[in-house]
Design a protein around this motif. Structure first.
Motif, PDB file in Angstrom:
ATOM      1  N   MET A   1      50.031  49.008  39.338  1.00  0.00           N
ATOM      2  CA  MET A   1      49.247  48.681  40.533  1.00  0.00           C
ATOM      3  C   MET A   1      48.472  47.387  40.296  1.00  0.00           C
ATOM      4  SD  MET A   1      46.206  50.856  42.341  1.00  0.00           S
ATOM      5  CE  MET A   1      45.189  50.121  43.604  1.00  0.00           C
ATOM      6  N   THR A   2      48.608  46.454  41.224  1.00  0.00           N
ATOM      7  CA  THR A   2      47.936  45.178  41.101  1.00  0.00           C
ATOM      8  C   THR A   2      46.516  45.249  41.660  1.00  0.00           C
ATOM      9  OG1 THR A   2      48.004  42.851  41.729  1.00  0.00           O
ATOM     10  CG2 THR A   2      48.908  44.407  43.302  1.00  0.00           C
ATOM     11  N   LEU A   3      45.616  44.490  41.065  1.00  0.00           N
ATOM     12  CA  LEU A   3      44.241  44.399  41.571  1.00  0.00           C
ATOM     13  C   LEU A   3      44.132  43.385  42.699  1.00  0.00           C
ATOM     14  CD1 LEU A   3      42.365  44.472  38.151  1.00  0.00           C
ATOM     15  CD2 LEU A   3      42.405  46.286  39.864  1.00  0.00           C
ATOM     16  N   PHE A   4      44.996  42.371  42.667  1.00  0.00           N
ATOM     17  CA  PHE A   4      44.953  41.325  43.702  1.00  0.00           C
ATOM     18  C   PHE A   4      45.963  41.645  44.803  1.00  0.00           C
ATOM     19  CE2 PHE A   4      43.458  39.009  39.870  1.00  0.00           C
ATOM     20  CZ  PHE A   4      42.193  38.671  40.339  1.00  0.00           C
ATOM     21  N   ASP A   5      45.724  42.754  45.488  1.00  0.00           N
ATOM     22  CA  ASP A   5      46.672  43.190  46.505  1.00  0.00           C
ATOM     23  C   ASP A   5      46.096  43.148  47.919  1.00  0.00           C
ATOM     24  OD1 ASP A   5      44.874  45.269  46.291  1.00  0.00           O
ATOM     25  OD2 ASP A   5      46.376  46.849  46.114  1.00  0.00           O
ATOM     26  N   LEU A   6      44.902  42.599  48.080  1.00  0.00           N
ATOM     27  CA  LEU A   6      44.327  42.499  49.418  1.00  0.00           C
ATOM     28  C   LEU A   6      45.071  41.437  50.224  1.00  0.00           C
ATOM     29  CD1 LEU A   6      40.560  42.672  48.454  1.00  0.00           C
ATOM     30  CD2 LEU A   6      41.856  44.427  49.672  1.00  0.00           C
ATOM     31  N   THR A   7      45.334  41.737  51.486  1.00  0.00           N
ATOM     32  CA  THR A   7      46.029  40.786  52.344  1.00  0.00           C
ATOM     33  C   THR A   7      45.048  39.742  52.887  1.00  0.00           C
ATOM     34  OG1 THR A   7      45.644  42.058  54.361  1.00  0.00           O
ATOM     35  CG2 THR A   7      47.608  42.622  53.054  1.00  0.00           C
ATOM     36  N   PRO A 198      33.817  37.211  29.512  1.00  0.00           N
ATOM     37  CA  PRO A 198      34.894  38.224  29.487  1.00  0.00           C
ATOM     38  C   PRO A 198      36.217  37.724  30.064  1.00  0.00           C
ATOM     39  CG  PRO A 198      32.891  39.014  30.607  1.00  0.00           C
ATOM     40  CD  PRO A 198      32.798  37.534  30.516  1.00  0.00           C
ATOM     41  N   LEU A 199      36.199  36.523  30.644  1.00  0.00           N
ATOM     42  CA  LEU A 199      37.347  36.048  31.408  1.00  0.00           C
ATOM     43  C   LEU A 199      38.212  35.104  30.571  1.00  0.00           C
ATOM     44  CD1 LEU A 199      35.435  35.420  34.756  1.00  0.00           C
ATOM     45  CD2 LEU A 199      37.014  37.304  34.260  1.00  0.00           C
ATOM     46  N   VAL A 200      38.946  35.680  29.628  1.00  0.00           N
ATOM     47  CA  VAL A 200      39.890  34.912  28.812  1.00  0.00           C
ATOM     48  C   VAL A 200      41.253  35.597  28.861  1.00  0.00           C
ATOM     49  CG1 VAL A 200      38.137  33.941  27.279  1.00  0.00           C
ATOM     50  CG2 VAL A 200      39.207  36.113  26.700  1.00  0.00           C
ATOM     51  N   ASP A 201      42.290  34.778  28.757  1.00  0.00           N
ATOM     52  CA  ASP A 201      43.649  35.305  28.828  1.00  0.00           C
ATOM     53  C   ASP A 201      43.925  36.286  27.688  1.00  0.00           C
ATOM     54  OD1 ASP A 201      43.981  33.609  30.949  1.00  0.00           O
ATOM     55  OD2 ASP A 201      45.334  32.217  29.927  1.00  0.00           O
ATOM     56  N   GLY A 274      33.590  48.947  33.178  1.00  0.00           N
ATOM     57  CA  GLY A 274      34.589  48.009  33.676  1.00  0.00           C
ATOM     58  C   GLY A 274      35.247  47.123  32.642  1.00  0.00           C
ATOM     59  N   GLN A 275      35.250  47.513  31.371  1.00  0.00           N
ATOM     60  CA  GLN A 275      35.866  46.653  30.363  1.00  0.00           C
ATOM     61  C   GLN A 275      37.397  46.612  30.512  1.00  0.00           C
ATOM     62  OE1 GLN A 275      34.039  44.650  28.383  1.00  0.00           O
ATOM     63  NE2 GLN A 275      32.295  45.470  29.520  1.00  0.00           N
ATOM     64  N   ALA A 276      38.006  47.748  30.714  1.00  0.00           N
ATOM     65  CA  ALA A 276      39.459  47.752  30.924  1.00  0.00           C
ATOM     66  C   ALA A 276      39.815  47.049  32.226  1.00  0.00           C
ATOM     67  CB  ALA A 276      39.980  49.193  30.924  1.00  0.00           C
ATOM     68  N   TRP A 277      38.937  47.179  33.214  1.00  0.00           N
ATOM     69  CA  TRP A 277      39.173  46.545  34.517  1.00  0.00           C
ATOM     70  C   TRP A 277      39.215  45.030  34.383  1.00  0.00           C
ATOM     71  CZ3 TRP A 277      36.604  43.161  37.739  1.00  0.00           C
ATOM     72  CH2 TRP A 277      36.961  43.155  39.098  1.00  0.00           C
ATOM     73  N   VAL A 278      38.232  44.426  33.709  1.00  0.00           N
ATOM     74  CA  VAL A 278      38.218  42.967  33.588  1.00  0.00           C
ATOM     75  C   VAL A 278      39.382  42.486  32.744  1.00  0.00           C
ATOM     76  CG1 VAL A 278      36.698  42.684  31.559  1.00  0.00           C
ATOM     77  CG2 VAL A 278      36.669  40.987  33.396  1.00  0.00           C
ATOM     78  N   ASP A 279      39.811  43.268  31.760  1.00  0.00           N
ATOM     79  CA  ASP A 279      40.999  42.900  30.989  1.00  0.00           C
ATOM     80  C   ASP A 279      42.248  42.919  31.878  1.00  0.00           C
ATOM     81  OD1 ASP A 279      39.523  42.549  28.687  1.00  0.00           O
ATOM     82  OD2 ASP A 279      39.963  44.553  27.898  1.00  0.00           O
ATOM     83  N   ALA A 280      42.324  43.890  32.778  1.00  0.00           N
ATOM     84  CA  ALA A 280      43.458  43.950  33.708  1.00  0.00           C
ATOM     85  C   ALA A 280      43.431  42.763  34.664  1.00  0.00           C
ATOM     86  CB  ALA A 280      43.437  45.268  34.480  1.00  0.00           C
ATOM     87  N   VAL A 281      42.236  42.365  35.095  1.00  0.00           N
ATOM     88  CA  VAL A 281      42.107  41.171  35.929  1.00  0.00           C
ATOM     89  C   VAL A 281      42.729  39.974  35.227  1.00  0.00           C
ATOM     90  CG1 VAL A 281      40.417  39.453  36.746  1.00  0.00           C
ATOM     91  CG2 VAL A 281      40.122  41.863  37.319  1.00  0.00           C
ATOM     92  N   VAL A 285      45.531  37.253  36.159  1.00  0.00           N
ATOM     93  CA  VAL A 285      45.185  35.834  36.231  1.00  0.00           C
ATOM     94  C   VAL A 285      46.120  35.014  35.340  1.00  0.00           C
ATOM     95  CG1 VAL A 285      43.436  34.120  35.606  1.00  0.00           C
ATOM     96  CG2 VAL A 285      42.794  36.145  36.928  1.00  0.00           C
ATOM     97  N   ALA A 286      46.414  35.521  34.143  1.00  0.00           N
ATOM     98  CA  ALA A 286      47.331  34.806  33.247  1.00  0.00           C
ATOM     99  C   ALA A 286      48.706  34.636  33.898  1.00  0.00           C
ATOM    100  CB  ALA A 286      47.459  35.548  31.918  1.00  0.00           C
TER     101      ALA A 286
END
Length: 375
Positions: A1-7, A198-201, A274-281, A285-286
Protein backbone atom coordinates in the motif's frame (compact mmCIF):
# COMPACT_ATOMS: atom_id res chain seq x y z
CA UNK A 1 0.00 0.00 0.00
CA UNK A 2 1.39 3.36 -1.04
CA UNK A 3 1.33 6.42 1.22
CA UNK A 4 1.22 8.84 -1.71
CA UNK A 5 -2.11 7.66 -3.07
CA UNK A 6 -4.24 10.78 -2.68
CA UNK A 7 -5.73 12.00 -5.95
CA UNK A 8 -5.40 15.55 -7.21
CA UNK A 9 -9.09 16.18 -6.55
CA UNK A 10 -8.67 15.02 -2.94
CA UNK A 11 -5.61 17.21 -2.47
CA UNK A 12 -7.32 20.27 -3.91
CA UNK A 13 -9.87 20.10 -1.09
CA UNK A 14 -7.10 21.02 1.35
CA UNK A 15 -7.00 24.59 2.65
CA UNK A 16 -3.27 24.77 3.45
CA UNK A 17 -0.60 26.72 1.58
CA UNK A 18 0.63 24.24 -1.01
CA UNK A 19 -2.63 23.67 -2.81
CA UNK A 20 -4.04 27.21 -2.62
CA UNK A 21 -1.38 29.77 -3.60
CA UNK A 22 -1.46 28.96 -7.31
CA UNK A 23 -4.46 29.03 -9.64
CA UNK A 24 -6.50 25.81 -9.88
CA UNK A 25 -4.97 24.91 -13.24
CA UNK A 26 -1.42 24.93 -11.81
CA UNK A 27 0.04 21.69 -10.45
CA UNK A 28 1.86 22.69 -7.24
CA UNK A 29 5.12 20.90 -6.48
CA UNK A 30 6.74 23.60 -4.44
CA UNK A 31 6.51 24.25 -0.67
CA UNK A 32 7.54 21.43 1.67
CA UNK A 33 4.18 19.89 2.48
CA UNK A 34 3.68 16.18 1.84
CA UNK A 35 0.71 14.83 -0.07
CA UNK A 36 -0.07 12.18 2.55
CA UNK A 37 -2.70 11.46 5.15
CA UNK A 38 -1.79 12.20 8.75
CA UNK A 39 -0.22 9.37 10.72
CA UNK A 40 -3.22 7.60 12.38
CA UNK A 41 -1.64 7.67 15.84
CA UNK A 42 -1.34 11.46 15.61
CA UNK A 43 -5.01 11.74 14.70
CA UNK A 44 -5.93 9.53 17.66
CA UNK A 45 -3.76 11.45 20.13
CA UNK A 46 -5.06 14.87 19.08
CA UNK A 47 -8.68 13.68 18.92
CA UNK A 48 -8.51 12.15 22.38
CA UNK A 49 -7.02 15.35 23.78
CA UNK A 50 -9.75 17.48 22.21
CA UNK A 51 -12.50 15.18 23.40
CA UNK A 52 -11.05 15.29 26.92
CA UNK A 53 -10.81 19.07 26.86
CA UNK A 54 -7.04 18.79 27.28
CA UNK A 55 -6.51 22.18 25.64
CA UNK A 56 -4.57 24.12 28.25
CA UNK A 57 -0.95 25.14 28.38
CA UNK A 58 1.79 22.60 27.60
CA UNK A 59 3.72 21.06 30.47
CA UNK A 60 6.44 18.50 31.01
CA UNK A 61 9.20 16.91 28.97
CA UNK A 62 7.33 14.28 26.94
CA UNK A 63 8.34 15.79 23.57
CA UNK A 64 11.98 15.94 24.67
CA UNK A 65 11.79 12.36 25.99
CA UNK A 66 10.31 11.13 22.71
CA UNK A 67 13.08 12.87 20.77
CA UNK A 68 15.77 11.35 23.00
CA UNK A 69 14.29 7.89 22.54
CA UNK A 70 14.16 8.36 18.76
CA UNK A 71 17.78 9.58 18.68
CA UNK A 72 18.87 6.55 20.66
CA UNK A 73 16.96 4.05 18.53
CA UNK A 74 17.64 5.66 15.15
CA UNK A 75 21.15 7.07 15.53
CA UNK A 76 22.63 5.39 18.61
CA UNK A 77 22.97 8.68 20.47
CA UNK A 78 20.94 9.94 23.44
CA UNK A 79 20.96 13.50 24.76
CA UNK A 80 20.26 14.15 28.42
CA UNK A 81 17.01 15.96 29.15
CA UNK A 82 18.84 19.04 30.43
CA UNK A 83 20.25 19.42 26.91
CA UNK A 84 16.75 19.95 25.48
CA UNK A 85 14.24 22.79 25.67
CA UNK A 86 11.01 23.28 23.80
CA UNK A 87 10.67 25.93 21.11
CA UNK A 88 7.94 27.26 18.85
CA UNK A 89 9.45 25.71 15.74
CA UNK A 90 12.82 25.53 14.02
CA UNK A 91 12.96 29.08 12.68
CA UNK A 92 11.73 30.58 15.95
CA UNK A 93 14.46 28.61 17.72
CA UNK A 94 17.10 29.89 15.30
CA UNK A 95 15.82 33.45 15.69
CA UNK A 96 16.01 33.22 19.48
CA UNK A 97 19.52 31.80 19.34
CA UNK A 98 20.66 34.64 17.09
CA UNK A 99 18.95 37.31 19.17
CA UNK A 100 20.51 35.98 22.34
CA UNK A 101 23.99 35.21 21.06
CA UNK A 102 24.73 37.80 18.36
CA UNK A 103 24.35 41.56 18.08
CA UNK A 104 22.96 43.87 15.41
CA UNK A 105 25.58 44.36 12.74
CA UNK A 106 27.21 40.96 13.32
CA UNK A 107 27.92 38.61 10.44
CA UNK A 108 26.36 35.15 10.13
CA UNK A 109 27.61 32.50 7.70
CA UNK A 110 25.20 30.77 5.29
CA UNK A 111 25.89 28.15 2.60
CA UNK A 112 23.92 29.11 -0.52
CA UNK A 113 21.87 27.77 -2.05
CA UNK A 114 20.04 27.47 1.25
CA UNK A 115 16.53 27.55 2.75
CA UNK A 116 15.05 31.05 2.18
CA UNK A 117 14.10 31.76 5.84
CA UNK A 118 17.82 31.55 6.72
CA UNK A 119 18.34 34.76 4.75
CA UNK A 120 15.30 36.35 6.35
CA UNK A 121 16.22 35.50 9.93
CA UNK A 122 19.65 37.08 9.46
CA UNK A 123 18.96 40.13 7.32
CA UNK A 124 15.51 40.82 8.72
CA UNK A 125 16.96 41.23 12.22
CA UNK A 126 19.79 43.56 11.23
CA UNK A 127 22.58 41.03 10.95
CA UNK A 128 24.67 40.55 7.79
CA UNK A 129 25.07 37.40 5.70
CA UNK A 130 28.53 36.09 4.92
CA UNK A 131 28.13 33.70 1.99
CA UNK A 132 30.19 30.52 1.80
CA UNK A 133 28.62 28.65 -1.13
CA UNK A 134 28.52 24.89 -1.38
CA UNK A 135 30.97 23.35 -3.81
CA UNK A 136 29.92 22.39 -7.35
CA UNK A 137 29.24 18.88 -6.04
CA UNK A 138 27.02 20.25 -3.27
CA UNK A 139 29.42 19.68 -0.36
CA UNK A 140 30.61 22.00 2.39
CA UNK A 141 33.71 24.01 1.44
CA UNK A 142 35.87 23.75 4.55
CA UNK A 143 38.69 25.91 3.18
CA UNK A 144 36.25 28.68 2.28
CA UNK A 145 34.64 28.43 5.71
CA UNK A 146 38.00 28.89 7.42
CA UNK A 147 38.74 31.87 5.18
CA UNK A 148 35.41 33.44 6.12
CA UNK A 149 36.01 32.84 9.82
CA UNK A 150 39.34 34.68 9.61
CA UNK A 151 38.38 37.33 7.06
CA UNK A 152 37.50 41.01 7.52
CA UNK A 153 33.82 40.22 8.26
CA UNK A 154 34.46 37.62 10.93
CA UNK A 155 31.13 36.02 11.87
CA UNK A 156 29.71 35.35 15.31
CA UNK A 157 27.42 32.54 14.14
CA UNK A 158 27.09 29.93 11.41
CA UNK A 159 23.70 28.53 10.35
CA UNK A 160 24.10 25.04 8.92
CA UNK A 161 21.27 23.08 7.28
CA UNK A 162 21.61 19.32 7.85
CA UNK A 163 20.52 17.59 5.66
CA UNK A 164 20.87 20.51 3.28
CA UNK A 165 17.82 22.18 1.78
CA UNK A 166 17.40 22.52 -1.23
CA UNK A 167 19.94 20.10 -2.74
CA UNK A 168 19.59 17.17 -0.28
CA UNK A 169 23.24 16.79 0.73
CA UNK A 170 23.73 14.64 3.82
CA UNK A 171 26.84 15.87 5.60
CA UNK A 172 29.36 13.28 6.77
CA UNK A 173 30.68 12.84 10.30
CA UNK A 174 34.07 14.03 9.09
CA UNK A 175 32.63 17.21 7.57
CA UNK A 176 30.55 18.01 10.63
CA UNK A 177 33.44 17.40 13.01
CA UNK A 178 35.71 19.64 10.94
CA UNK A 179 33.08 22.40 10.88
CA UNK A 180 32.61 22.20 14.64
CA UNK A 181 36.35 22.38 15.25
CA UNK A 182 36.60 25.48 13.04
CA UNK A 183 33.73 27.12 14.92
CA UNK A 184 35.31 26.34 18.28
CA UNK A 185 38.73 27.62 17.17
CA UNK A 186 37.33 30.92 15.92
CA UNK A 187 34.62 31.55 18.52
CA UNK A 188 31.69 31.08 16.12
CA UNK A 189 28.35 29.75 17.42
CA UNK A 190 27.34 26.70 15.37
CA UNK A 191 23.55 26.48 14.93
CA UNK A 192 22.31 23.43 13.01
CA UNK A 193 18.84 23.01 11.52
CA UNK A 194 18.09 19.25 11.64
CA UNK A 195 14.39 19.38 10.75
CA UNK A 196 15.01 17.01 7.80
CA UNK A 197 16.98 14.54 9.94
CA UNK A 198 14.60 11.55 9.53
CA UNK A 199 14.22 12.19 5.80
CA UNK A 200 17.08 10.26 4.19
CA UNK A 201 16.95 7.61 1.49
CA UNK A 202 17.10 3.94 2.55
CA UNK A 203 20.66 2.75 3.02
CA UNK A 204 21.98 6.22 3.81
CA UNK A 205 23.03 7.45 7.24
CA UNK A 206 22.16 10.79 8.77
CA UNK A 207 24.68 11.94 11.38
CA UNK A 208 23.30 14.15 14.20
CA UNK A 209 25.93 16.78 14.79
CA UNK A 210 25.68 16.35 18.57
CA UNK A 211 26.50 12.65 18.32
CA UNK A 212 30.08 13.72 17.52
CA UNK A 213 32.58 14.34 20.33
CA UNK A 214 34.12 17.31 18.52
CA UNK A 215 30.76 19.06 18.04
CA UNK A 216 29.59 19.62 21.59
CA UNK A 217 29.80 23.38 20.97
CA UNK A 218 26.81 23.19 18.62
CA UNK A 219 23.12 23.91 19.20
CA UNK A 220 20.49 22.08 17.13
CA UNK A 221 16.99 23.18 16.16
CA UNK A 222 14.66 20.23 15.55
CA UNK A 223 10.97 19.68 14.88
CA UNK A 224 8.86 16.69 13.91
CA UNK A 225 6.88 19.03 11.67
CA UNK A 226 8.74 18.20 8.47
CA UNK A 227 9.29 14.47 8.82
CA UNK A 228 5.66 13.74 9.70
CA UNK A 229 4.01 16.57 7.74
CA UNK A 230 2.79 18.48 10.78
CA UNK A 231 3.50 22.17 10.01
CA UNK A 232 -0.05 22.96 11.14
CA UNK A 233 1.12 22.00 14.64
CA UNK A 234 3.91 24.47 15.44
CA UNK A 235 6.41 22.96 17.87
CA UNK A 236 10.08 22.21 18.15
CA UNK A 237 13.10 21.61 20.34
CA UNK A 238 16.43 23.22 21.06
CA UNK A 239 19.15 20.62 21.65
CA UNK A 240 22.52 21.82 22.93
CA UNK A 241 25.89 20.19 23.07
CA UNK A 242 27.52 19.62 26.42
CA UNK A 243 29.77 22.63 25.82
CA UNK A 244 26.99 25.00 24.69
CA UNK A 245 25.42 25.89 28.03
CA UNK A 246 26.17 29.57 27.48
CA UNK A 247 24.11 29.60 24.28
CA UNK A 248 21.08 28.38 26.25
CA UNK A 249 21.71 30.85 29.05
CA UNK A 250 21.65 33.70 26.53
CA UNK A 251 18.22 32.83 25.11
CA UNK A 252 15.62 35.63 25.36
CA UNK A 253 13.02 35.33 28.16
CA UNK A 254 10.14 34.14 25.97
CA UNK A 255 12.21 31.79 23.81
CA UNK A 256 10.67 28.69 25.43
CA UNK A 257 7.06 29.85 25.69
CA UNK A 258 5.69 29.27 22.21
CA UNK A 259 5.03 25.52 21.88
CA UNK A 260 1.32 24.77 21.93
CA UNK A 261 -0.33 21.89 23.76
CA UNK A 262 -1.88 20.31 20.66
CA UNK A 263 1.42 20.58 18.81
CA UNK A 264 3.27 18.93 21.67
CA UNK A 265 0.76 16.07 21.66
CA UNK A 266 0.90 15.67 17.86
CA UNK A 267 4.70 15.76 17.60
CA UNK A 268 5.18 13.41 20.54
CA UNK A 269 2.80 10.89 19.00
CA UNK A 270 4.66 11.11 15.69
CA UNK A 271 8.03 10.47 17.32
CA UNK A 272 6.66 7.65 19.47
CA UNK A 273 4.64 5.83 16.83
CA UNK A 274 5.78 7.02 13.40
CA UNK A 275 9.32 5.76 12.90
CA UNK A 276 8.34 2.97 10.51
CA UNK A 277 5.97 5.40 8.80
CA UNK A 278 8.67 7.98 7.99
CA UNK A 279 10.95 5.20 6.75
CA UNK A 280 8.16 4.04 4.43
CA UNK A 281 7.76 7.62 3.20
CA UNK A 282 11.43 7.72 2.24
CA UNK A 283 11.20 4.40 0.39
CA UNK A 284 8.57 5.99 -1.83
CA UNK A 285 10.47 9.27 -2.08
CA UNK A 286 13.59 7.37 -3.20
CA UNK A 287 11.53 5.74 -5.93
CA UNK A 288 10.25 9.18 -6.93
CA UNK A 289 13.85 10.42 -7.18
CA UNK A 290 14.60 7.53 -9.53
CA UNK A 291 11.50 8.40 -11.54
CA UNK A 292 12.44 12.07 -11.75
CA UNK A 293 15.94 11.17 -12.92
CA UNK A 294 14.50 9.09 -15.78
CA UNK A 295 11.97 11.75 -16.72
CA UNK A 296 14.56 14.52 -16.76
CA UNK A 297 16.90 12.43 -18.91
CA UNK A 298 14.13 11.56 -21.35
CA UNK A 299 12.12 14.77 -21.51
CA UNK A 300 14.21 17.70 -20.21
CA UNK A 301 17.65 17.44 -21.84
CA UNK A 302 18.52 21.02 -20.86
CA UNK A 303 17.96 20.32 -17.15
CA UNK A 304 20.47 18.79 -14.75
CA UNK A 305 19.28 16.85 -11.70
CA UNK A 306 22.02 15.87 -9.26
CA UNK A 307 20.35 13.34 -7.01
CA UNK A 308 21.19 13.40 -3.29
CA UNK A 309 20.04 11.18 -0.41
CA UNK A 310 18.55 13.80 1.91
CA UNK A 311 15.06 15.35 2.03
CA UNK A 312 12.18 14.86 -0.39
CA UNK A 313 13.22 17.90 -2.44
CA UNK A 314 14.87 18.01 -5.87
CA UNK A 315 17.17 20.82 -6.97
CA UNK A 316 17.04 21.27 -10.75
CA UNK A 317 19.61 23.26 -12.71
CA UNK A 318 17.77 24.78 -15.66
CA UNK A 319 20.69 26.86 -16.96
CA UNK A 320 20.85 24.77 -20.12
CA UNK A 321 17.32 25.82 -21.07
CA UNK A 322 18.39 29.43 -21.62
CA UNK A 323 15.44 30.78 -19.65
CA UNK A 324 15.86 34.00 -17.71
CA UNK A 325 13.45 32.84 -15.00
CA UNK A 326 12.61 29.12 -15.18
CA UNK A 327 10.18 29.23 -12.27
CA UNK A 328 8.06 31.95 -13.91
CA UNK A 329 8.20 30.17 -17.26
CA UNK A 330 6.98 26.88 -15.81
CA UNK A 331 4.15 28.55 -13.90
CA UNK A 332 2.95 30.54 -16.90
CA UNK A 333 3.57 28.09 -19.73
CA UNK A 334 3.54 24.63 -18.11
CA UNK A 335 1.13 25.36 -15.26
CA UNK A 336 3.56 23.77 -12.80
CA UNK A 337 4.35 25.54 -9.53
CA UNK A 338 7.96 25.23 -8.33
CA UNK A 339 10.18 27.23 -5.99
CA UNK A 340 12.43 29.80 -7.62
CA UNK A 341 16.14 29.19 -7.13
CA UNK A 342 16.68 32.91 -6.53
CA UNK A 343 14.94 32.53 -3.16
CA UNK A 344 17.79 30.23 -2.07
CA UNK A 345 20.60 32.56 -3.11
CA UNK A 346 21.24 35.44 -5.49
CA UNK A 347 23.27 33.32 -7.91
CA UNK A 348 20.68 30.58 -8.36
CA UNK A 349 17.92 32.24 -10.36
CA UNK A 350 18.16 29.60 -13.09
CA UNK A 351 17.45 26.77 -10.68
CA UNK A 352 14.10 25.52 -9.40
CA UNK A 353 13.19 23.29 -6.45
CA UNK A 354 10.65 20.51 -6.86
CA UNK A 355 8.79 18.72 -4.06
CA UNK A 356 8.79 14.93 -4.58
CA UNK A 357 6.59 14.03 -1.60
CA UNK A 358 3.66 13.29 -3.85
CA UNK A 359 2.44 10.56 -6.17
CA UNK A 360 4.47 9.32 -9.14
CA UNK A 361 1.53 10.24 -11.35
CA UNK A 362 1.67 13.91 -10.36
CA UNK A 363 5.45 14.04 -10.79
CA UNK A 364 5.13 12.49 -14.24
CA UNK A 365 2.40 14.92 -15.25
CA UNK A 366 4.42 17.88 -13.99
CA UNK A 367 7.54 16.94 -15.97
CA UNK A 368 5.49 16.20 -19.09
CA UNK A 369 3.91 19.65 -18.80
CA UNK A 370 7.34 21.23 -18.36
CA UNK A 371 8.66 19.43 -21.43
CA UNK A 372 5.65 20.51 -23.52
CA UNK A 373 6.16 24.14 -22.50
CA UNK A 374 9.65 24.09 -24.03
CA UNK A 375 8.64 22.88 -27.48
Amino acid sequence: MTLFDLTESELRRRTSLKWNVYAPDVLPLWVAEMDVRVLPEVVTAVTEALEAGDTGYPWGTRYAEAYADMADARWGWRPELDQLRRSGDVMNAILSLLLGNTAEGDHVVLNPPVYPPFWQVVEGYRRHVTQVPLTASGRLDLAALEAAFTGPDRPTAYLLCSPHNPNGTVHTAEELSAVARLCREHGVLLVVDEIHAPLVDPGNEFVPVLSLPDAQNAVVAFSAGKGWNLPAFKAGLYVRGTDAVAAFDALPPLANQSTGQMATIAHTAALRHGQAWVDAVMVEVAANKDLLGRLVDDLLPGVTYQRAPGTYLAWLDCTGLGLENPRDHFVARAKVGLNSGSDFGPDHGRFVRMNLATSPALITEAVERMASSLR
